[in-house]
Design a protein around this motif. Sequence first.
Motif, PDB file in Angstrom:
ATOM      1  N   VAL A 172       5.251   9.472  -7.193  1.00 24.78           N
ATOM      2  CA  VAL A 172       6.431  10.255  -7.564  1.00 24.78           C
ATOM      3  C   VAL A 172       7.471   9.613  -6.112  1.00 24.78           C
ATOM      4  CG1 VAL A 172       7.142  12.316  -8.477  1.00 24.78           C
ATOM      5  CG2 VAL A 172       4.801  11.562  -8.750  1.00 24.78           C
ATOM      6  N   ILE A 173       8.531   9.544  -6.883  1.00 29.67           N
ATOM      7  CA  ILE A 173       9.617   9.578  -5.894  1.00 29.67           C
ATOM      8  C   ILE A 173      11.079  10.194  -7.074  1.00 29.67           C
ATOM      9  CG2 ILE A 173      11.741   7.581  -5.733  1.00 29.67           C
ATOM     10  CD1 ILE A 173       9.059   7.271  -4.478  1.00 29.67           C
ATOM     11  N   ASP A 174      11.205  10.859  -5.637  1.00 34.59           N
ATOM     12  CA  ASP A 174      12.233  12.249  -6.067  1.00 34.59           C
ATOM     13  C   ASP A 174      13.730  11.181  -6.331  1.00 34.59           C
ATOM     14  OD1 ASP A 174      13.792  14.469  -6.687  1.00 34.59           O
ATOM     15  OD2 ASP A 174      13.239  15.816  -5.149  1.00 34.59           O
ATOM     16  N   THR A 175      14.432  11.419  -8.000  1.00 34.76           N
ATOM     17  CA  THR A 175      15.836  10.718  -7.083  1.00 34.76           C
ATOM     18  C   THR A 175      16.642  12.482  -7.554  1.00 34.76           C
ATOM     19  OG1 THR A 175      16.156  10.719 -10.236  1.00 34.76           O
ATOM     20  CG2 THR A 175      14.743   8.995  -8.932  1.00 34.76           C
ATOM     21  N   SER A 176      16.120  12.964  -7.499  1.00 30.98           N
ATOM     22  CA  SER A 176      17.453  14.574  -6.756  1.00 30.98           C
ATOM     23  C   SER A 176      18.617  14.060  -6.262  1.00 30.98           C
ATOM     24  CB  SER A 176      16.267  15.810  -7.270  1.00 30.98           C
ATOM     25  OG  SER A 176      15.756  15.973  -7.817  1.00 30.98           O
ATOM     26  N   PRO A 177      19.341  14.064  -6.143  1.00 31.94           N
ATOM     27  CA  PRO A 177      20.191  15.168  -7.520  1.00 31.94           C
ATOM     28  C   PRO A 177      21.605  14.365  -8.368  1.00 31.94           C
ATOM     29  CG  PRO A 177      21.706  15.475  -5.116  1.00 31.94           C
ATOM     30  CD  PRO A 177      20.626  14.348  -4.692  1.00 31.94           C
ATOM     31  N   GLY A 178      20.457  13.128  -7.932  1.00 31.68           N
ATOM     32  CA  GLY A 178      21.052  11.791  -9.195  1.00 31.68           C
ATOM     33  C   GLY A 178      22.045  11.190  -8.412  1.00 31.68           C
ATOM     34  N   TYR A 179      21.878  10.821  -7.028  1.00 33.62           N
ATOM     35  CA  TYR A 179      22.573  10.191  -6.138  1.00 33.62           C
ATOM     36  C   TYR A 179      22.163  10.563  -4.750  1.00 33.62           C
ATOM     37  CZ  TYR A 179      25.095  14.041  -4.781  1.00 33.62           C
ATOM     38  OH  TYR A 179      25.023  15.320  -4.009  1.00 33.62           O
ATOM     39  N   THR A 180      22.298   9.252  -3.964  1.00 36.81           N
ATOM     40  CA  THR A 180      22.355   9.131  -2.830  1.00 36.81           C
ATOM     41  C   THR A 180      22.956   8.683  -1.590  1.00 36.81           C
ATOM     42  OG1 THR A 180      20.195   8.875  -1.444  1.00 36.81           O
ATOM     43  CG2 THR A 180      20.782   7.323  -2.978  1.00 36.81           C
ATOM     44  N   THR A 220      16.345   2.275  -4.615  1.00 40.83           N
ATOM     45  CA  THR A 220      17.185   2.590  -3.467  1.00 40.83           C
ATOM     46  C   THR A 220      16.014   3.018  -2.570  1.00 40.83           C
ATOM     47  OG1 THR A 220      19.510   2.164  -4.003  1.00 40.83           O
ATOM     48  CG2 THR A 220      18.686   3.284  -2.185  1.00 40.83           C
ATOM     49  N   ARG A 221      14.950   4.110  -2.950  1.00 39.28           N
ATOM     50  CA  ARG A 221      14.454   5.170  -2.035  1.00 39.28           C
ATOM     51  C   ARG A 221      13.035   4.043  -1.947  1.00 39.28           C
ATOM     52  NH1 ARG A 221      16.135  10.977  -4.136  1.00 39.28           N
ATOM     53  NH2 ARG A 221      17.870  10.981  -2.593  1.00 39.28           N
ATOM     54  N   ILE A 222      12.484   3.471  -2.779  1.00 40.47           N
ATOM     55  CA  ILE A 222      11.558   2.456  -2.887  1.00 40.47           C
ATOM     56  C   ILE A 222      11.688   1.241  -1.816  1.00 40.47           C
ATOM     57  CG2 ILE A 222      10.327   1.107  -4.260  1.00 40.47           C
ATOM     58  CD1 ILE A 222       9.598   2.937  -6.362  1.00 40.47           C
ATOM     59  N   ALA A 223      13.273   0.741  -1.867  1.00 41.72           N
ATOM     60  CA  ALA A 223      13.193  -0.308  -1.321  1.00 41.72           C
ATOM     61  C   ALA A 223      13.394   0.456   0.200  1.00 41.72           C
ATOM     62  CB  ALA A 223      14.586  -1.297  -1.066  1.00 41.72           C
ATOM     63  N   LEU A 224      13.776   1.108   0.423  1.00 38.36           N
ATOM     64  CA  LEU A 224      13.652   1.818   2.127  1.00 38.36           C
ATOM     65  C   LEU A 224      12.332   2.324   2.427  1.00 38.36           C
ATOM     66  CD1 LEU A 224      16.882   3.615   1.986  1.00 38.36           C
ATOM     67  CD2 LEU A 224      16.886   1.431   2.772  1.00 38.36           C
ATOM     68  N   GLN A 225      11.423   2.258   2.174  1.00 33.77           N
ATOM     69  CA  GLN A 225      10.481   2.905   2.701  1.00 33.77           C
ATOM     70  C   GLN A 225       9.612   1.104   2.229  1.00 33.77           C
ATOM     71  OE1 GLN A 225       7.081   5.239  -0.123  1.00 33.77           O
ATOM     72  NE2 GLN A 225       9.365   5.978  -1.293  1.00 33.77           N
ATOM     73  N   LEU A 226      10.243  -0.246   2.064  1.00 36.18           N
ATOM     74  CA  LEU A 226       9.168  -1.393   2.151  1.00 36.18           C
ATOM     75  C   LEU A 226       9.448  -1.875   3.543  1.00 36.18           C
ATOM     76  CD1 LEU A 226       9.462  -2.698  -1.571  1.00 36.18           C
ATOM     77  CD2 LEU A 226       7.884  -0.949  -0.493  1.00 36.18           C
ATOM     78  N   ASP A 227       8.736  -2.156   4.030  1.00 33.25           N
ATOM     79  CA  ASP A 227       9.779  -4.069   5.171  1.00 33.25           C
ATOM     80  C   ASP A 227      10.622  -4.350   4.421  1.00 33.25           C
ATOM     81  OD1 ASP A 227       7.550  -2.510   6.481  1.00 33.25           O
ATOM     82  OD2 ASP A 227       6.558  -5.165   6.103  1.00 33.25           O
ATOM     83  N   ASP A 228      11.294  -4.863   5.779  1.00 32.66           N
ATOM     84  CA  ASP A 228      12.702  -5.241   5.184  1.00 32.66           C
ATOM     85  C   ASP A 228      13.246  -6.841   4.873  1.00 32.66           C
ATOM     86  OD1 ASP A 228      14.370  -3.469   6.838  1.00 32.66           O
ATOM     87  OD2 ASP A 228      14.504  -4.677   8.857  1.00 32.66           O
ATOM     88  N   ASP A 230       0.990  -1.216   0.235  1.00 28.62           N
ATOM     89  CA  ASP A 230       0.268   0.136   0.016  1.00 28.62           C
ATOM     90  C   ASP A 230       0.527   1.069  -0.089  1.00 28.62           C
ATOM     91  OD1 ASP A 230       1.378  -0.079   2.251  1.00 28.62           O
ATOM     92  OD2 ASP A 230      -1.209  -0.472   3.818  1.00 28.62           O
ATOM     93  N   LYS A 231       2.215   1.258  -0.199  1.00 25.24           N
ATOM     94  CA  LYS A 231       3.689   2.593  -0.020  1.00 25.24           C
ATOM     95  C   LYS A 231       3.077   2.683  -1.079  1.00 25.24           C
ATOM     96  CE  LYS A 231       5.098   0.321   3.766  1.00 25.24           C
ATOM     97  NZ  LYS A 231       5.817  -0.224   5.355  1.00 25.24           N
ATOM     98  N   ILE A 232       3.262   1.930  -2.500  1.00 27.58           N
ATOM     99  CA  ILE A 232       3.965   2.318  -4.071  1.00 27.58           C
ATOM    100  C   ILE A 232       2.760   1.804  -5.284  1.00 27.58           C
ATOM    101  CG2 ILE A 232       5.288   2.174  -5.539  1.00 27.58           C
ATOM    102  CD1 ILE A 232       6.291   3.264  -3.565  1.00 27.58           C
TER     103      ILE A 232
END
Length: 552
Positions: free
Chosen positions: A306-314, A345-353, A299-301
């Motif tokens: 919309v996922i903000d990938t700026s500035p092109g790295y994390t 990466t930003r999607i994965a970190l919103q999900l359970d382990d 229910d999170k994605i």
Amino acid sequence: MGRGRYRFLIGVVLIALAALVGRIAYLNVIDRDFLQGQGDARTLRVEPIDAHRGMITDRHGDPLAISTPVVSLWANPQELPDDDIQRLVLARALGVDLDSLDARIQRYRNHEFMYLRRRMTPDAAQKVLDLQLPGVYAQHEYKRYYPSGEVTAQLVGVTNIDDQGQEGLELAYNSYLSGEPGKRRVLKDRKGRLVRDLHLLKEAKPGGDLTLSIDLRLQYMAYRELKAAVDEHNADGGTLVMMDAHTGEVLAMVNSPSYNPNNRTDIDVDGLRNQAITDAFEPGSVMKPLAMSAALETDKITPDTVIDTSPGYTRVDGYTINDFRNYGKLKPAGILLHSSNVGMTRIALQLDDDTIWNRYQALGLGKAPEIGFPGEAEGSLPAPYNWSDSKRATMAYGYGVAVSALQLATAYTAIANDGRELSPSLLKVSDPQPGKPVIKPKVAHELLGMLEHIVQPHAGGSKAMVPGYRIAGKTGTVRKVESSGYQTTAYRSLFAGIAPVSDPRIVTVVMIDNARGQEYYGGLVAAPVFSRVVGKALRLLDVLPDKKEALP
């Protein structure tokens, strides 16, 4: 002659005659079994009747492995002539050097058996037997022949000189293919020559035939295109797996380099393994659709998230994760289109382990496909215990996990088959099963549409396009890892695709190992191979072109 002398001689003759008659009676009545046994031991023989090995064919009955009759010549070294001329004639007929033959005869001088030459054609062996040299005998056998040569070598496998499976399916199904030899009783003379065939003791039972799922037409074409790509890019090798999206049957499975099973004198050891099944590697970005399927079922994605990938790295756990450039704000379709590591990466970190791990496990990653092939790779899927954020992130974009090409193709059947993953099969399937539900049908359809955007003009997978057909797929370029760590100049180039989108028929995975040319990206190296192979395959399989539909 006096009467007494005459009677004496008559008595001697009668006694001798009586002794002779008694001896004859004794031998034929009392000692009959012993003498019969001695006679049989010198003239009667029980000889084996070879059972020819079963045939291996493709799905249409075209032979991939057949057994042909051959003759092995053997000799009793103690009976071979000592005459130099006769031995020279024998050596020439056998096609061997006289000194070499003499050395072997000397080595086996105290034995009663030695091979002169094995697996000769019947005509060539008969020319040697026609010399009628003492001590030379024939033994009828079978030799394995592989009509398709190197094209199916690693899949079919080979047998040894005793016709026993050593590699591939020849080894996996050895007992089924071998059959059971028979026996017959024969009468031979004192020189071991056949006088008469007396009777059959046990009939030979030929080995069973094996029908593979492979389509030899597709196998030939796939091998030719893969080998050409490996040569063009000066790569270490390559692998291609094509599966039926309706049944799970493997329609083509090729590797480069390969080897000729009919001539193994100069075998390249790198070509012996069926890498598509036995070798596991980090797949990189081709795993992103599989990870995305897990995210879209939470229910999170959603497709509109919309996922903000700026500035092109994390930065994650002190590590920097980069994109090719700053793609800004992206929806899931855009993350797959641009193959954004930051977005995944930003999607994965919103999900359970364990969300993505559970999906990978459900797709069969981390365990052998269990298709009965020797040396099946299990791959690697580390358990989600005490995972760091960086571990979760890298697994989402295809690092930290290892799969074989067959495992990857199998996982993609779930996207092509309304969310049901099909079990792979190297044998022809007569009763197709519906598959195991892994992905929700709605999510599978959404992913198929997202992957179709990747195979469009000016997109990363544009070179995978096939004229007249709608294609869905994902590119991947992953750094090779060795004992010293990730390499900076060695890559694996991948493309995993489904065709056609309107009614998926085939799933194909292409991997080129370490392309050394100017191009090494999956979209530039592996995607063109997919296009050529799949385009020809769709036409060979009589798949109608897609109806042109507007992309959502």
